[in-house]
Design a protein around this motif. Structure first.
Motif, PDB file in Angstrom:
ATOM      1  N   SER A   9      25.160 -42.720 -17.998  1.00  0.00           N
ATOM      2  CA  SER A   9      24.019 -42.015 -17.410  1.00  0.00           C
ATOM      3  C   SER A   9      23.817 -42.468 -15.971  1.00  0.00           C
ATOM      4  O   SER A   9      23.930 -43.654 -15.653  1.00  0.00           O
ATOM      5  N   ARG A  10      23.489 -41.516 -15.096  1.00  0.00           N
ATOM      6  CA  ARG A  10      23.226 -41.855 -13.706  1.00  0.00           C
ATOM      7  C   ARG A  10      21.898 -42.580 -13.547  1.00  0.00           C
ATOM      8  O   ARG A  10      21.613 -43.141 -12.481  1.00  0.00           O
ATOM      9  N   ILE A  11      21.050 -42.519 -14.580  1.00  0.00           N
ATOM     10  CA  ILE A  11      19.736 -43.170 -14.514  1.00  0.00           C
ATOM     11  C   ILE A  11      19.506 -43.958 -15.796  1.00  0.00           C
ATOM     12  O   ILE A  11      19.842 -43.505 -16.890  1.00  0.00           O
ATOM     13  N   TYR A  12      18.988 -45.167 -15.620  1.00  0.00           N
ATOM     14  CA  TYR A  12      18.784 -46.040 -16.769  1.00  0.00           C
ATOM     15  C   TYR A  12      17.683 -47.027 -16.404  1.00  0.00           C
ATOM     16  O   TYR A  12      17.364 -47.215 -15.224  1.00  0.00           O
ATOM     17  N   ARG A  13      17.102 -47.627 -17.426  1.00  0.00           N
ATOM     18  CA  ARG A  13      16.050 -48.599 -17.141  1.00  0.00           C
ATOM     19  C   ARG A  13      16.616 -49.760 -16.320  1.00  0.00           C
ATOM     20  O   ARG A  13      17.803 -50.069 -16.459  1.00  0.00           O
ATOM     21  N   VAL A  39      26.629 -50.010 -20.949  1.00  0.00           N
ATOM     22  CA  VAL A  39      26.004 -48.904 -20.222  1.00  0.00           C
ATOM     23  C   VAL A  39      26.655 -48.783 -18.851  1.00  0.00           C
ATOM     24  O   VAL A  39      26.677 -49.748 -18.079  1.00  0.00           O
ATOM     25  N   LEU A  40      27.198 -47.612 -18.563  1.00  0.00           N
ATOM     26  CA  LEU A  40      27.731 -47.317 -17.233  1.00  0.00           C
ATOM     27  C   LEU A  40      26.696 -46.474 -16.496  1.00  0.00           C
ATOM     28  O   LEU A  40      26.439 -45.333 -16.860  1.00  0.00           O
ATOM     29  N   THR A  41      26.094 -47.054 -15.482  1.00  0.00           N
ATOM     30  CA  THR A  41      24.993 -46.383 -14.809  1.00  0.00           C
ATOM     31  C   THR A  41      25.023 -46.674 -13.319  1.00  0.00           C
ATOM     32  O   THR A  41      25.975 -47.279 -12.800  1.00  0.00           O
TER      33      THR A  41
END
Length: 395
Positions: A9-13, A39-41
């Motif tokens: 996701s391009r956006i993550y916490r 997570v790849l972000t």
């Protein structure tokens, strides 16, 4: 059996957004079950502390627009092109869970096909429908529609938030299994106020993204009408979006710019006190857009914090129906038609008779009991486990 799960996701916490909270909850549930999550972000905006997550979060630089958001052709490419190689050389996961845009889905399908990895597509909405509100280019829309279909058709499964989105996916000719997991509030972050008496301020809040399809300018129109009889109130936009300049211009035209605030995106922990003190929050949806099946997820977070919601948009859509159901048990908010007089009337009703502290606590408890993001995340992880197991059996 422990699995290796990759979230893309391009956006993550900790970058605040509904998608960030949702994906973080999925990661939390997967880790709690004993799975290894990578997570790849993208690297969050400067100044946001990433903390020490239990999952393996791998961030890379990305281009952002003027509002600090990853939105637009170049920002998407700045994430998607490196993603091809990041995912290609990542130690092989059992399953990938991906968040749109469709360009990210295109990259995920190509890499996962090459590596024979199943992936699950998160279709919270249909991007090519939303794009019709911001471009009239038939070429752009055709390419986006084709890209979105390509990404969805390669998925082992698709998860979505509502029956409306499921029905829309079916009309696009997507025959992959679709699971309606719902959506909810992050009740670990959006908590009700602890005070016995809530210090309500003379403030209305719009928190989140304000792009064209949200149609948030109607709030400024309604606020201008409201302040004629109720001076001294403030309308506060917290977040970012492509329509900020238009909103600022509209406030100046109506002579209420002195009472309309804009605050940049802030972490959930900093947003919650604003919701605790606000008379109400706003969620908007532009009518007659072909996008009426979408759900305004910010309503969940606001109500989890005990703040009622004024929804401005199609009453027949899922958000209006949700608020009507809530109002049968608690004072969840008001459904307003998309016109200034109706918005002003809704603001007047809540300003005249604001929720008491006990009422706010009841709204928060009702939301947590039936619309917890943790429960939604658990259903998503069930789908990821089934997709990974199914791939192993056919290997």
């Amino acid at each position: 059996m422990s699995m290796r799960i990759a979230i893309v996701s391009r956006i993550y916490r900790p970058e605040p957004s509904a998608a960030s909270s949702f994906l973080g909850a999925v990661a939390d549930d997967a880790v709690a079950r004993g799975h290894h999550v990578t997570v790849l972000t993208a690297r969050p905006p400067h100044g946001i502390d990433v903390g020490e997550p239990a999952e393996d979060v791998r961030m890379s630089p990305v281009l952002r627009d003027r509002s600090g958001y990853v939105r637009g052709y170049l920002p998407y490419l700045s994430f998607d092109v490196p993603l091809f190689f990041r995912l290609l050389f990542l130690p092989r996961p059992d399953v990938v869970f991906m968040e749109p845009p469709p360009t990210t889905g295109f990259v995920v399908r190509v890499v996962c096909t090459l590596r024979r990895i199943p992936y699950v597509y998160d279709a919270a909405d249909v991007w090519s429908d939303a794009a019709q509100q911001v471009t009239a280019s038939r070429l752009v829309l055709r390419v986006l529609r084709a890209t979105e279909r390509f990404a969805m058709r390669g998925a082992r499964a698709i998860v979505t938030i509502s029956q409306g989105v499921l029905d829309r996916i079916a009309t696009l000719g997507i025959s992959r299994p679709v699971v309606v997991t719902g959506f909810g509030a992050d009740t670990t972050s959006f908590l009700p106020p602890t005070e016995a008496e809530v210090p309500t301020e003379r403030v209305f809040v719009y928190a989140g993204t304000y792009s064209h399809w949200h149609g948030a300018e109607i709030i400024v129109d309604g606020f201008a009408a409201f302040t004629v009889t109720h001076p001294g109130y403030v309308l506060r936009f917290i977040g970012n979006g492509s329509e900020r300049e238009a909103l600022e211009q509209r406030a100046r035209e109506l002579g209420v710019d002195h009472a309309v605030d804009f605050i940049e995106t802030i972490p959930s922990a900093d947003l919650v006190p604003h919701l605790h003190r606000a008379v109400a929050s706003f969620a908007t949806q532009l009518p007659d857009s072909g996008y009426e099946y979408a759900f305004a997820t910010k309503a969940y977070s606001s109500m989890a914090a005990g703040c009622p919601v004024i929804f401005v948009g199609p009453e027949a859509g899922p958000t209006g129906a949700f608020l009507h159901r809530a109002n049968a048990e608690v004072r969840g908010g008001i459904v307003s038609t998309y016109d200034a007089a109706s918005v002003a009337a809704a603001m007047t009703a809540l300003a005249t008779d604001p929720l008491t502290a006990p009422e706010r606590h009841r709204v928060a408890a009702w939301t947590a009991a039936g619309h917890s993001l943790a429960a939604v995340a658990a259903r998503v992880v069930d789908v990821l486990e089934a997709s990974g197991d199914d791939a192993a059996e056919h290997a």
